[in-house]
Each structure stands twice: as structure tokens, then as C-alpha cells.
Write an enzyme that holds these catalytic residues in place. Structure first.
Site, mmCIF file in Angstrom:
data_model
loop_
_atom_site.group_PDB
_atom_site.id
_atom_site.type_symbol
_atom_site.label_atom_id
_atom_site.label_comp_id
_atom_site.label_asym_id
_atom_site.label_seq_id
_atom_site.Cartn_x
_atom_site.Cartn_y
_atom_site.Cartn_z
ATOM 1 N N ASP A 127 1.869 17.420 19.993
ATOM 2 C CA ASP A 127 2.515 18.460 20.811
ATOM 3 C C ASP A 127 3.436 19.402 20.026
ATOM 4 O O ASP A 127 4.448 19.859 20.558
ATOM 5 C CB ASP A 127 3.342 17.814 21.926
ATOM 6 C CG ASP A 127 2.468 17.173 22.994
ATOM 7 O OD1 ASP A 127 1.240 17.308 22.929
ATOM 8 O OD2 ASP A 127 3.038 16.547 23.903
ATOM 9 N N ASP A 134 16.851 10.425 -8.544
ATOM 10 C CA ASP A 134 18.296 10.627 -8.457
ATOM 11 C C ASP A 134 18.853 10.438 -7.047
ATOM 12 O O ASP A 134 19.952 10.916 -6.738
ATOM 13 C CB ASP A 134 18.683 12.019 -8.974
ATOM 14 C CG ASP A 134 18.446 12.171 -10.475
ATOM 15 O OD1 ASP A 134 18.383 11.133 -11.166
ATOM 16 O OD2 ASP A 134 18.310 13.317 -10.939
ATOM 17 N N HIS A 188 -8.518 11.575 2.189
ATOM 18 C CA HIS A 188 -7.707 10.364 2.102
ATOM 19 C C HIS A 188 -6.324 10.562 2.727
ATOM 20 O O HIS A 188 -5.517 9.630 2.785
ATOM 21 C CB HIS A 188 -7.571 9.955 0.627
ATOM 22 C CG HIS A 188 -7.037 8.582 0.404
ATOM 23 N ND1 HIS A 188 -5.801 8.348 -0.152
ATOM 24 C CD2 HIS A 188 -7.570 7.360 0.659
ATOM 25 C CE1 HIS A 188 -5.595 7.051 -0.239
ATOM 26 N NE2 HIS A 188 -6.650 6.423 0.238
ATOM 27 N N LYS A 211 -3.335 10.922 5.457
ATOM 28 C CA LYS A 211 -3.050 10.095 6.633
ATOM 29 C C LYS A 211 -1.864 10.709 7.369
ATOM 30 O O LYS A 211 -0.713 10.568 6.929
ATOM 31 C CB LYS A 211 -2.730 8.658 6.198
ATOM 32 C CG LYS A 211 -3.761 8.066 5.212
ATOM 33 C CD LYS A 211 -3.107 7.017 4.336
ATOM 34 C CE LYS A 211 -3.911 6.722 3.088
ATOM 35 N NZ LYS A 211 -5.225 6.185 3.283
ATOM 36 N N HIS A 262 0.815 -1.209 0.000
ATOM 37 C CA HIS A 262 0.000 0.000 0.000
ATOM 38 C C HIS A 262 0.856 1.269 0.000
ATOM 39 O O HIS A 262 0.345 2.370 0.165
ATOM 40 C CB HIS A 262 -0.891 -0.041 1.258
ATOM 41 C CG HIS A 262 -2.023 0.926 1.261
ATOM 42 N ND1 HIS A 262 -2.149 1.917 2.210
ATOM 43 C CD2 HIS A 262 -3.090 1.072 0.443
ATOM 44 C CE1 HIS A 262 -3.237 2.620 1.983
ATOM 45 N NE2 HIS A 262 -3.833 2.122 0.920
ATOM 46 N N LYS A 264 3.285 4.465 -1.110
ATOM 47 C CA LYS A 264 3.365 5.453 -2.185
ATOM 48 C C LYS A 264 4.708 6.163 -2.028
ATOM 49 O O LYS A 264 4.880 7.002 -1.144
ATOM 50 C CB LYS A 264 2.233 6.488 -2.109
ATOM 51 C CG LYS A 264 0.843 5.917 -2.383
ATOM 52 C CD LYS A 264 0.154 5.478 -1.133
ATOM 53 C CE LYS A 264 -1.260 4.997 -1.415
ATOM 54 N NZ LYS A 264 -1.862 4.340 -0.241
#
Length: 476
Positions: A401, A228, A394, A396, A221, A223
Site C-alpha cells: 500500500d 563505524d 535473487h 527479496k 543466511h 547479509k
């Protein structure tokens, strides 16, 4: 007794054998919540439960995959040593209450905290794709992409065309896409990329007739983009149009990062590349000497079935326990375990301000119903719930603090905690946290805040449906 009677007796006896055997087998190496969900399923529907358990009941990759992963330390010994040589461990400056969480991150992950990074938060959907395409256009050595979804729509073709131009310039381009996440587009994307000279592979291909098939529910899952060895991207956004699901528009969060921590993202990619191809990528140009581009201390944390000790769920609980002032959790899917529920409630009792930013539009109905079943007890505990309007939020990420930020691909549910391969970027930086907090304030302004009285007044039929969905939530 006739033959039908004998068959009926055999069937009933077989059901009780399944129940008794599964009562012993299911609790092993499984959380109490997951065990209860499976056992409830087994009690009512023994044979269907047995078949489903055989298919998806154990969060383990097949033997061939585990054997490849076992080879990683030796195969990448040179890569590991090069990262240690090129980067320097930097202890983050944190108050005492968060030092233990930082130690946990260090022990869970296989990478050190490194200084000298610069980060840029990208919340514009088209803007982040445009920035990625621009970096691909300027690539001189290599481009590595790992995405759960890679479509051949407008967004996908903008990346495909950029990769094609990069190949023409002599840039080595490698792409990994998840077989299930990209199943709708995979044949066309694979063909388009291969015709243009891009090395591309499906991650965890599966099928009944495949010799080396993977389980359909254990997915990559992540991404990740690395250009380079100096520019990295990590976050929640896939390579697909924002409105690829009818009636839903996605809102995302991506981090563009430069500096030494990019080498850690690179290491995650080359490890996944090896697991799919058994090809070791360790040429020096993949891990160039890093250049200090800022002052952010950061660390990459990969997690998933390949990394059983690297539990993103454990980290989130530890961060909540360590919080003293404010916690904001943003996720589209929130199905917590008992440990996290307890941590959130205890944090409020300690005087911590706890916010959950969730999405009002839903794209997975059963998950959404199960998620809503937790709202009443969360609100009763003093946790503030914000439902983001208009778009599917979507993104996440978590902030604690004003000192620690976590941004990545992981949801707050058992699928991301146990089944999916995920990646998170942890930032120990006040300025980055302040920037993330500003984004969270925009979420609050675009959300409806739930009240306990209003939520409790919803129809009884909804409560019943939501709580039935909650019973199977450990299986989701």
C-alpha cells in the site's frame, strides 16, 4: 524358520515401530504441512526417514548453541541500554489497517522503530559492491561484515583488499561467513583475511568429527555490513561474482542505510559474533551517538531458530491481511504455507492487487518444481505472477500500500521462516516505498506474466513431477 526369515521379520516389525513412534513424535511443535511431509516419508521409507529426521528433523540448534544464546540478554545488557538511550522510539504514521502489523513487528522484534534514517536502494550488482568498498576505504573505526557467501573471486578480492588497507590504517575489521554457504571458498578466504590482520570466523561450522558441530541445514543466511556504527548495508546480495553459478547471473537488491537504525544492525552483528566467539563487543565506538540523516522510520527484525518468537512468516501474513490496495512480493524461492496462501487469496477477494515477482531461471531444481506446483491455484485465486527473464532474480522484498516496505535476506519459504537466521529491514516511508515500487515496475517490464489457461495447458508429466516435489516441499 531360518535366520534370514527371523531377520526379515525383525526388520518389518522395526519399520512399523518407527511408523507408530514417529506418528506421535513428528506432529509435536511442527506445522501441519511439515508434519504431513515427514509422515509421508516415514510411511514409505521408515529407516531412511528416521536417519534423516535425526540429522535435520528438528529445527533446534545444539545445546551448547542454545546455552550461549541464553547468555545474550545478560552479556549485552549494556549494549541494549545504550541503544535505548541513543535512539528514540517513533510510532510510524500508518492507516488503521496497517497499525496492527506495525504492532506485531514491534512485539516480534527486539528493537524499536526509530526515526531519522536515510535509505538508498542499490539494484546494480557491481554498483553495490563498489559502494561498499568505498565505505570500507573511508572507515576510521571499525568494519563488520556478516555474509552467507564470501568468495575469493574478483568481487571477493575487491572487498578483501579494501579490508587489508583498512587494517593498515588501524581500523578494526571483523568478518563472519557461513560455513555451508561459503564452503567452496572458505579455506582460502579465511587464510587471506587472517594474513591481512582481519578477525574472521566461520559461522555454524559442522562436520561428523567436530566436537561442537552444528546441523548442516540450520544456517546463518544474513547479509549485513556495518561501518563505524554509522553506515549499514542489508539485503539479498552476497560477496561473490554475479555469475558464480554457470549459466546464471544474479539480480539483487541491497539497502544502504544511515541513521539510528544502523545501531540495530550493529546489535545483530555483535550478537552473532558472541554466539561464535563468546566475545562481547561493547566498546562505545561500536554504538556512537546517532546523527539524524533523514526522516525515514525504520526497524530491524532478526529472525531464525535463535528467535523462535520473531517469525518473518507471521509478519508477511499480517502485512498481506492488512493490505487494502496493493501487495508486491519479490522472491527467488516461493513455497508458501497454508496461512500465507489463504491470506493472499483473501486479499484478492477484498479487492487488493496482489503481484508475485519470481524468477524464470532456476538454480535449485527441486525447489523450483515444488514452487511451480502452486502456480495454478495462485492464478485461479486472481494473483498475478510475473516470471523475471534472463537473470536469477535473487532480490527479496515486499511492498504494501505504498506505506510499508520490507527488504532483507529472507525468502518466502519454510527454510527462511523456520531454519535460517535472517534479517529484514522494515521501512515505514512513502518515498522509500515509491522508489521500491519503481524498481518493481522495472521487474514487471522485464518479466513474462503467466496466464491461467496457458499454465494449465502444460504437459501432464510436468504436473505430476511438480506435485511430487510439492509433497516434500515442507522438508525443503
Amino acid at each position: 524358520m531360518n535366520i534370514l526369515g527371523h531377520l526379515g521379520t525383525i526388520y518389518v516389525v522395526s519399520e512399523w515401530i518407527i511408523r507408530l513412534v514417529m506418528l506421535i513424535v513428528v506432529p509435536f511443535r511442527r506445522s501441519p504441512e511439515a508434519a504431513k511431509g515427514w509422515l509421508l516419508f516415514v510411511f514409505f521409507l521408515p529407516w531412511p526417514a528416521l536417519v534423516l529426521y535425526h540429522i535435520i528433523g528438528r529445527p533446534n540448534y545444539p545445546r551448547w548453541r542454545r546455552e550461549r544464546f541464553a547468555k545474550l540478554p545478560k552479556a549485552f545488557e549494556g549494549v541494549t541500554e545504550r541503544i535505548k538511550t541513543l535512539t528514540a522510539y517513533q510510532e510510524p504514521e500508518l492507516p488503521e489497517n496497517l497499525k496492527q502489523a506495525a504492532t506485531l513487528i514491534q512485539n516480534l522484534g527486539r528493537f524499536p522503530n526509530v526515526d531519522g534514517n536515510s535509505v538508498e536502494l542499490l539494484s546494480s550488482y557491481d554498483g553495490s559492491i563498489a559502494r561498499l568498498v568505498a565505505d570500507i576505504e573511508n572507515a576510521t573505526g571499525h568494519v563488520h561484515l556478516l555474509f552467507y557467501i564470501f568468495a575469493d573471486d574478483r568481487t571477493g578480492w575487491s572487498v578483501i583488499d579494501a579490508l587489508a588497507r583498512a587494517v593498515e590504517r588501524g581500523v578494526a575489521c571483523r568478518v563472519l561467513i557461513d560455513a555451508l554457504g561459503s564452503r567452496t571458498w572458505a579455506p582460502r578466504v579465511l587464510d587471506a583475511l587472517r594474513q591481512r590482520g582481519v578477525a574472521v570466523h566461520l559461522v555454524l561450522p559442522f562436520g561428523l568429527l567436530r566436537w561442537k558441530t552444528a546441523r548442516a541445514d540450520l544456517r546463518n543466511h544474513r547479509k549485513i555490513a556495518v561501518i563505524d556504527g554509522r553506515i549499514g548495508y542489508v539485503g539479498s546480495q552476497n560477496i561473490v561474482d554475479a555469475d558464480f553459478k554457470p549459466g546464471i547471473v544474479n539480480q539483487e537488491m541491497v539497502v544502504r542505510v544511515t541513521g539510528p537504525v544502523v545501531l540495530e544492525l550493529q546489535a545483530v552483528f555483535v550478537a552473532d559474533w558472541f554466539l561464535e566467539t563468546q566475545e562481547v563487543l561493547e566498546t562505545p565506538d561500536l554504538f556512537p551517538s546517532p546523527v539524524r540523516t533523514g526522516h525515514v522510520v525504520a526497524q530491524v527484525l532478526p529472525s531464525g531458530p535463535d528467535y523462535p518468537e520473531a517469525g518473518i512468516g507471521q509478519l508477511i501474513e499480517a502485512l498481506v491481511h492488512g493490505a487494502r490496495r496493493r501487495v508486491v512480493i519479490t522472491t527467488p524461492y516461493f513455497i508458501p504455507n497454508e496461512g500465507l496462501l489463504h491470506a493472499l487469496g483473501t486479499a484478492v477477494l477484498r479487492g487488493v492487487e496482489v503481484h508475485l515477482v519470481l524468477s524464470k531461471p532456476a538454480d535449485q531444481i527441486l525447489v523450483s518444481l515444488a514452487q511451480r506446483s502452486y502456480y495454478a491455484e495462485l492464478l485461479a485465486a486472481g494473483i498475478r505472477i510475473h516470471l523475471y527473464r534472463d537473470k536469477l532474480l535473487h532480490a527479496k522484498h515486499i511492498s504494501v500500500d505504498r506505506r510499508v516496505s520490507l527488504i532483507g535476506s529472507s525468502n518466502v519459504d519454510m527454510r527462511s521462516f523456520v531454519l535460517n537466521s535472517e534479517v529484514s529491514l522494515i521501512l515505514f516511508d512513502r518515498e522509500a516505498n515509491t522508489e521500491l515500487r519503481a524498481e518493481q515496475e522495472r521487474y514487471f517490464a522485464a518479466s513474462e506474466e503467466l496466464s491461467l489457461d496457458t499454465w494449465r495447458a502444460r504437459p501432464l508429466t510436468r504436473k505430476i513431477i511438480e506435485n511430487i516435489a510439492r509433497l516434500v516441499s515442507p522438508l525443503l
